[in-house]
Enzyme design. Structure first.
Site, short mmCIF file in Angstrom:
data_model
loop_
_atom_site.label_atom_id
_atom_site.label_comp_id
_atom_site.label_asym_id
_atom_site.label_seq_id
_atom_site.Cartn_x
_atom_site.Cartn_y
_atom_site.Cartn_z
N CYS A 94 0.76 -1.33 0.10
CA CYS A 94 0.06 -0.09 -0.11
C CYS A 94 0.91 1.33 -0.10
O CYS A 94 1.66 1.52 -0.99
CB CYS A 94 -0.96 0.08 1.31
SG CYS A 94 -2.52 1.04 1.05
N ARG A 128 -12.64 5.73 -2.86
CA ARG A 128 -11.94 4.62 -2.48
C ARG A 128 -12.05 3.14 -3.02
O ARG A 128 -13.33 2.96 -3.22
CB ARG A 128 -11.96 4.43 -1.08
CG ARG A 128 -11.16 5.63 0.06
CD ARG A 128 -11.15 5.21 1.26
NE ARG A 128 -9.83 4.45 1.83
CZ ARG A 128 -8.60 5.04 1.74
NH1 ARG A 128 -8.67 6.45 1.70
NH2 ARG A 128 -7.70 4.43 2.28
N HIS A 194 -3.71 -6.38 1.54
CA HIS A 194 -3.23 -6.57 2.72
C HIS A 194 -4.45 -7.72 3.24
O HIS A 194 -4.91 -8.42 2.39
CB HIS A 194 -3.45 -5.43 3.57
CG HIS A 194 -4.42 -4.50 3.66
ND1 HIS A 194 -4.62 -3.57 2.77
CD2 HIS A 194 -5.68 -4.61 4.19
CE1 HIS A 194 -5.94 -2.98 3.10
NE2 HIS A 194 -6.50 -3.76 3.86
#
Ligand SMILES: [Zn+2]
Lengths: 245, 456
Positions: A94, A128, A194
């Site tokens: 990230c 997002r 993740h």
């Protein structure tokens, strides 16, 4: 045999359970009798990163990322670039992944320099990209599915010479447009996934360990482990990702 | 005309509340939203009526804290209205106040205790004349829904800056971010905290978020941590430090599942809610109650008689086994529950953990890796049944925490998992169940159906 892992900015860059990746690497070494030492390195530390076998950097919130930005660029950047070129095993998640690139362009068109180790650029987005992800990797020694969870608004674009970590089967990936996810360059891997990433992708974890042993000892064989539980979690993650999209 | 619209809004909204309740749908958003559409001033007019409004916000402990606060105030003879935890956004708060008012549009209560979502605080304070704003703590929580922590902090800060000099901010001295909100306020600040150095740990737990000075951004130095980033801290660069609490818990004795004893300014206190995090909830409520005029003794008395808020924690009996169920919804909460259960001497060898990833739980289960499950590895754990939609993620987490594979069994279905866990627990022993929010709701439904407990 023994390996040394450098965990960069563990206090600041641990947004999405990133330490799970370090736990996975160290457990899977221990279970095979490979000694592994974890060395946290943070703001201000002067360090020769090429001396490490594995380097890990996670993601951070905006504030943390701003804090490490200049340290990363001016203190550790050159050393990390050298480590990447020398074949050190690097995993960046990230925010850490974005910082390996040339630049991060904010919504106000401000350009924040990365360390420029990899030819990639990230643009801030106003949307997002969140959800379960499944990708298919064709990286040598790492073919097959990789599962995880993404939560980022940055859109990353790879330069022409770079290969992605994999092709997106479910989710958004690098930018939600070109179907790529992550990056693979020499022994360096960057990704938005993740979850934590490594525990549910034991093949990926072992690939990183194998690359590190190969670089240090010329050793390619590692003891197989009982992965029934990890594989079940991997399959379950694929099923869940299929359901949600 | 204004009066007419006020009553139109009030009645339509009341009818909607009644209708939604009768049709079993509940829902706290729609009636408030409709009322505001019909008459935008409705919240302002209703909220001006109680003698005092207290707002409770912060990441963790809002519900428990506001419930304890309401209880203390009631036991000191005041009439109190208090919104439910699901109604902490603007329209939900409006719905609650509509339902508190009678048909003449009057709220006769002395005090309104309003639990308010952090991001909603500045908007609510535009319309609600709060006497007290209480901030519990700031933690990273379910990021995929709420965005980043700084947003919540700046929203609350913006809200507090709107308070006049007759209002008071009740702040947690031990949380550096909450404490730094007190700087430069025109409202008076009242700090609460824990003053017992025996409870300080040298090492921070992994789930901790905040480590930088709110004033200058330098890393904070800690004399010690109570849990996560709560503790005694100072900044070497700008000399700002933990404020001295006006109301502090001293002589704290944590007795695991039995509860906690402590004292405040020499008055002895006792509570049945276990764990340090509940001591903070109690101290926060005490701080706000004392600020509103209650005596320390009265507050401690009410805290002692307080059992638990909304079954976040409950004990029941199933087929000759005791069952202790505690909600574990985020890393900090989970770490607190684990450290309460696995403190020296106490133990929970029969364990069930249920992890769901529905929206109310957080879609992203990465947080499991921020929980220190490693504390389970060296304990006398007999078995752990893992369940829920993310049972396999949990099982992998436990394996990597060092729990031996033979002790972990995976059973995604909640009723099946519970049946199995009960059957494996010896008669007379306690099965400990740690579910995420929706897993708890599902499991409770099953337990209610089986007659082991009552519906809320
Ligand atoms: Zn400072």
């Amino acid at each position: 045999m023994e390996l040394t892992l450098c965990h960069l900015y563990p206090e600041l860059m641990n947004l999405y359970g990133d330490r799970g990746n370090v736990i996975a690497l160290s457990r899977r070494c221990q279970w095979r009798g490979i000694r592994i030492t974890i060395e946290p390195r943070t703001l201000g530390d002067e360090v020769d990163l090429s001396s490490y076998d594995i380097i890990f950097i996670g993601g951070g919130q905006d504030r943390e990322q701003r804090l490490i930005c200049s340290d990363f660029r001016f203190k550790k950047g050159a050393s990390l670039k050298e480590a990447i070129e020398s074949g050190c095993v690097v995993l960046a998640i990230c925010g850490g992944y974005q910082l390996l690139g040339r630049a991060y362009i904010t919504l106000e068109k401000e350009e924040i320099q990365g360390i420029g180790a990899l030819d990639l650029v990230t643009y801030a987005g106003d949307r997002r990209m969140i959800g379960n992800v499944v990708i298919e990797s064709r990286v040598d020694g790492l073919t097959g599915t990789i599962v995880g969870f993404e939560n980022h608004s940055g859109r990353t674009y790879l330069g022409d010479g770079l290969s992605p970590l994999g092709k997106v089967l479910r989710g958004y990936g690098n930018n939600g447009e070109d179907g790529t996810e992550g990056v693979s360059y020499r022994n360096t891997f960057g990704t938005y996934l993740h979850g934590s990433l490594l525990p549910k992708n034991p093949t990926f974890t072992d690939h990183l360990i194998r690359l590190a042993l190969l670089r240090k000892y010329g050793e390619t064989e590692i003891t197989p482990l009982d992965d029934a539980l990890e594989q079940a979690a991997h399959r379950e993650a694929i099923r869940i990702a299929g359901e949600v999209s | 005309m204004k009066r007419l619209l006020f009553f139109a809004a009030l009645y339509i909204s009341k009818i909607l509340i009644r209708f939604l309740r009768l049709t079993g749908r509940g829902g706290s958003t729609l009636p408030g939203r409709v009322a505001r559409r019909v008459y935008p001033g409705i919240l302002r007019e209703l909220a001006a009526q109680p003698r005092a409004v207290a707002i409770v916000t912060g990441t963790n402990g809002k519900t428990t804290t506001s419930t304890i606060l309401a209880r203390i105030l009631r036991e000191t003879g005041q009439s109190v209205v208090h919104n439910s935890s699901g109604a902490n956004l603007l329209s939900g708060v409006t719905t609650s106040l509509v339902s508190f008012s009678n048909l003449r549009g009057e709220i006769t209560a002395d005090v309104a205790v309003l639990e308010v979502d952090e991001a909603t605080v500045p908007i609510v304070l535009d319309e609600v004349p709060a006497k007290v704003v209480l901030v519990t703590n700031f933690f990273r929580d379910q990021l995929d829904r709420y965005g980043e922590l700084e947003y919540s902090v700046s929203a609350v800060k913006r809200g507090l800056s709107k308070l006049g000099p007759d209002a008071k901010a009740v702040l947690n001295a031990d949380d550096p971010i909450v404490a730094s909100l007190g700087e430069g306020l025109s409202a008076e600040t009242v700090y609460y905290g824990i003053d017992d150095p025996r409870l300080l740990h040298k090492n921070r737990s992994h789930a901790s978020d905040v480590k930088h000075c709110g004033g200058c951004g330098a890393p904070l130095e800690y004399d010690g941590y109570f849990y996560a980033h709560l503790g005694w801290y100072r900044c070497e660069r700008c000399a700002s430090r933990r404020p001295w609490p006006h109301l502090a818990a001293e002589n704290v004795e944590l007795r695991g599942g039995e509860g906690t004893t402590f004292s405040v300014k020499g008055h002895g206190g006792r509570m049945t809610l276990p764990g340090l995090y509940n001591l903070y909830n109690a101290m926060a409520a005490l701080g706000a109650a004392v600020t509103l005029g209650a005596s320390i003794d009265a507050a401690l008395g009410a805290i002692e008689s307080f059992e638990s808020a909304f079954g976040r924690m409950e004990r029941l009996s199933v087929q000759g086994r005791k069952v202790f169920m505690a909600l574990a919804k985020n890393p900090t909460g989970f770490n607190q529950v684990l450290s309460t259960l696995f403190r020296d001497g106490t133990n929970a060898p029969y364990l069930m953990i249920a992890i769901n990833d529905r929206i109310a739980d957080g879609k992203d289960v990465s947080w499991l890796w921020d929980v220190d499950f490693e504390v389970l590895a060296d304990k006398q754990l007999e078995f752990v049944v893992v369940s829920g939609l993310r049972a396999y993620d949990m099982a992998v987490r436990l394996k990597y925490a060092g729990v031996s594979a033979g002790k972990i069994s995976v059973e995604p279905g909640l009723p099946a998992a519970f049946t199995k866990a009960i059957a494996s627990t010896p008669q007379g022993e306690t099965l400990t169940v740690l579910p995420t929010y929706t897993a708890m709701l599902e499991l409770r439904q099953y337990l209610v159906r089986k007659g082991y407990t009552k519906a809320w």
